[in-house]
Design a protein around this motif. Structure first.
Motif, short mmCIF file in Angstrom:
data_model
loop_
_atom_site.label_atom_id
_atom_site.label_comp_id
_atom_site.label_asym_id
_atom_site.label_seq_id
_atom_site.Cartn_x
_atom_site.Cartn_y
_atom_site.Cartn_z
N TRP A 139 31.29 58.08 4.61
CA TRP A 139 32.23 56.99 4.93
C TRP A 139 32.62 57.21 6.39
N PRO A 140 32.07 56.43 7.32
CA PRO A 140 32.41 56.63 8.73
C PRO A 140 33.81 56.11 9.03
N LYS A 141 34.77 57.03 9.12
CA LYS A 141 36.17 56.64 9.31
C LYS A 141 36.37 55.85 10.59
N VAL A 142 35.58 56.16 11.62
CA VAL A 142 35.78 55.46 12.90
C VAL A 142 35.46 53.98 12.75
N VAL A 143 34.54 53.63 11.86
CA VAL A 143 34.21 52.22 11.64
C VAL A 143 35.38 51.51 10.97
N ALA A 144 35.93 52.12 9.92
CA ALA A 144 37.08 51.53 9.23
C ALA A 144 38.29 51.44 10.17
N GLU A 145 38.49 52.48 11.00
CA GLU A 145 39.60 52.46 11.96
C GLU A 145 39.42 51.34 12.98
N ALA A 146 38.20 51.18 13.49
CA ALA A 146 37.93 50.12 14.46
C ALA A 146 38.20 48.75 13.83
N MET A 147 37.75 48.56 12.60
CA MET A 147 37.95 47.28 11.92
C MET A 147 39.43 46.99 11.71
N TRP A 148 40.22 48.03 11.46
CA TRP A 148 41.67 47.87 11.29
C TRP A 148 42.28 47.16 12.50
N TRP A 149 41.78 47.51 13.70
CA TRP A 149 42.29 46.92 14.95
C TRP A 149 41.49 45.71 15.41
N GLY A 150 40.61 45.21 14.55
CA GLY A 150 39.85 44.00 14.90
C GLY A 150 38.64 44.25 15.76
N VAL A 151 38.26 45.52 15.96
CA VAL A 151 37.06 45.85 16.74
C VAL A 151 35.83 45.62 15.86
N LEU A 152 34.85 44.91 16.39
CA LEU A 152 33.65 44.61 15.60
C LEU A 152 32.68 45.79 15.63
N PRO A 153 32.28 46.31 14.46
CA PRO A 153 31.31 47.40 14.44
C PRO A 153 29.88 46.89 14.69
N VAL A 154 29.16 47.63 15.52
CA VAL A 154 27.72 47.41 15.72
C VAL A 154 27.07 48.68 15.19
N VAL A 155 26.53 48.62 13.97
CA VAL A 155 26.18 49.86 13.27
C VAL A 155 24.80 49.79 12.62
N THR A 156 24.25 50.96 12.36
CA THR A 156 22.97 51.09 11.68
C THR A 156 23.10 50.73 10.21
N ARG A 157 22.05 50.18 9.66
CA ARG A 157 22.01 49.84 8.23
C ARG A 157 21.73 51.10 7.41
N ILE A 158 22.75 51.94 7.24
CA ILE A 158 22.61 53.18 6.47
C ILE A 158 23.81 53.36 5.57
N SER A 159 23.63 54.19 4.54
CA SER A 159 24.71 54.57 3.64
C SER A 159 25.48 53.34 3.16
N CYS A 160 26.82 53.40 3.18
CA CYS A 160 27.64 52.30 2.67
C CYS A 160 27.98 51.27 3.74
N LEU A 161 27.40 51.38 4.93
CA LEU A 161 27.77 50.48 6.03
C LEU A 161 27.46 49.01 5.74
N PRO A 162 26.31 48.66 5.16
CA PRO A 162 26.09 47.25 4.82
C PRO A 162 27.16 46.71 3.87
N TRP A 163 27.64 47.57 2.95
CA TRP A 163 28.72 47.18 2.03
C TRP A 163 30.02 47.00 2.79
N MET A 164 30.35 47.93 3.69
CA MET A 164 31.57 47.84 4.48
C MET A 164 31.59 46.56 5.31
N LEU A 165 30.44 46.20 5.86
CA LEU A 165 30.35 45.04 6.75
C LEU A 165 29.97 43.76 6.02
N ALA A 166 29.89 43.82 4.68
CA ALA A 166 29.51 42.65 3.88
C ALA A 166 28.22 42.03 4.40
N GLU A 167 27.22 42.90 4.62
CA GLU A 167 25.89 42.47 5.10
C GLU A 167 25.96 41.69 6.42
N GLY A 168 26.94 42.03 7.26
CA GLY A 168 27.03 41.40 8.57
C GLY A 168 28.13 40.38 8.71
#
Length: 369
Positions: free
Chosen positions: A286-315
């Motif tokens: 669980w990449p905490k920095v991604v969740a933290e960035a999203m909390w402040w409205g920062v858009l993640p640009v991330v690799t399609r690995i682990s739970c990231l597609p789920w976190m980003l709702a497939e983009g």
């Protein structure tokens, strides 16, 4: 209730109490709010730990164990020699415990996974902090831990908390999350205009596995395409030398900034002023920095690995990349052309992340205990 923690995290005994890696301690302090007594079984170090924090409780029973690894022939031989004594020590600790808590994946977690099989009636939890993707390429020890934890025949009375939604998940496994912020930190964020220059950030250790150099090359390609952009790195590590060399070689000093490790407040301000977070890792839990960035409205640009597609709702809440520079630049340029879509994604990211507060996190932990 006697709560037993089995962890590979190195611990340090100081005059102020028992200390370990700060993010781990912050989480464990929440678990320990709901138990009567605690035993921690983990490796002890005599070295000064960086980014350390002490447990809130002073009544912890600490049982030090040897640090083991399987990364070389010498380490494997050492592990074989100490294994019988270590296994016996873990079994005895489990016998004393009312609740067994394993921290996985790791070598201590692996031995704990095997030992807990002999205690089917004990209440158990396991935090699997790695990538649960069944198709991910992982060390055999990681795959074995996943197999034992998810097996309802081998593992009884277990709640194994994992990241992401995965098909054919056993009843042992529970989708979980990690939180960084509290309810009272829900301050209003102004909608970003995505004015130029576009501000990118990278947060985390500057190690090969997180591919910070790829993040730098991605922003460099945008600059080559005459898209004003800048990239700020927050973190330190062996890759910093390569980053500095690349910046000097390509005369990017006006666009790329390496700030090293920064405190919580500095990162908070960085999130507030940034547009995008780049995380092009090879593997994550669980990449905490991604969740933290999203909390402040920062858009993640991330690799399609682990739970990231789920976190980003497939983009729908960010941008998924492939770690193919040509294709990723093309994809990113297309996304940058639609500012209204970026604002919508940013809003969705913020709404999603702000569901996962520290208060909810502790409430869910309490249910597991």
């Amino acid at each position: 209730m006697r709560f037993l923690i089995i962890s590979h995290t190195h611990h340090e005994i100081t005059a102020n109490g028992l200390s370990a890696y700060a993010p781990y301690i912050k989480e464990m302090n929440l678990w320990l709010n709901h138990v009567e007594s605690v035993e921690v079984m983990a490796p002890k170090t005599n070295k000064k730990l960086s980014l350390s924090l002490k447990y809130d409780r002073k009544d912890i029973v600490f049982t030090p164990v040897p640090s083991i690894a399987l990364t070389s022939v010498f380490e494997v031989l050492k592990t074989i020699l100490v294994f019988p004594q270590l296994f016996f020590k873990i079994v005895n600790a489990m016998r004393r415990a009312d609740h067994i808590h394993l921290r996985c994946p790791g070598n201590m977690g692996l031995i704990g996974c095997i030992a807990q099989i002999f205690f089917p009636k004990k209440r158990k939890t396991a935090k699997y902090a790695g990538n649960w993707d069944p198709n991910a390429k992982q060390p055999w020890s990681y795959r074995l831990q996943k197999y034992i934890l998810s097996s309802e025949k081998l593992t009884k009375n277990m709640s194994a908390i994992i990241y992401g939604e995965w098909p054919q998940r056993s009843k042992n496994c529970k989708t979980f999350f990690t939180a960084s912020y509290s309810e009272h930190q829900r301050t209003e964020i102004k909608q970003r205009k995505y004015d130029l220059p576009l501000r990118f950030m990278f947060v985390g250790a500057l190690v090969a596995g997180k591919r910070p150099l790829y993040a730098l090359k991605l922003v460099h390609e945008l600059l080559k395409n005459e898209i004003p952009a800048e990239l700020s790195f927050y973190g330190s590590g062996p890759q910093s030398v390569k980053l500095q060399h690349y910046v000097r070689k390509n005369q990017l000093e006006k666009f790329i900034y390496l700030y090293g490790n920064q405190d919580f407040r500095t990162l908070k301000q960085a999130y507030k002023k940034s547009h995008f977070l780049i995380l092009s890792s090879k593997s994550e839990g669980w990449p905490k920095v991604v969740a933290e960035a999203m909390w402040w409205g920062v858009l993640p640009v991330v690799t399609r690995i682990s739970c990231l597609p789920w976190m980003l709702a497939e983009g729908a809440r960010g941008i998924l990349i492939q770690n193919n520079l040509k294709n990723d630049v093309k994809r990113l340029k297309k996304e940058l052309d639609n500012k209204n879509a970026l604002r919508t994604k940013s809003h969705k990211a913020q709404l999603w992340s702000r569901k996962y507060t520290l208060e909810l996190f502790e409430a869910e932990i309490k249910k597991l205990i």
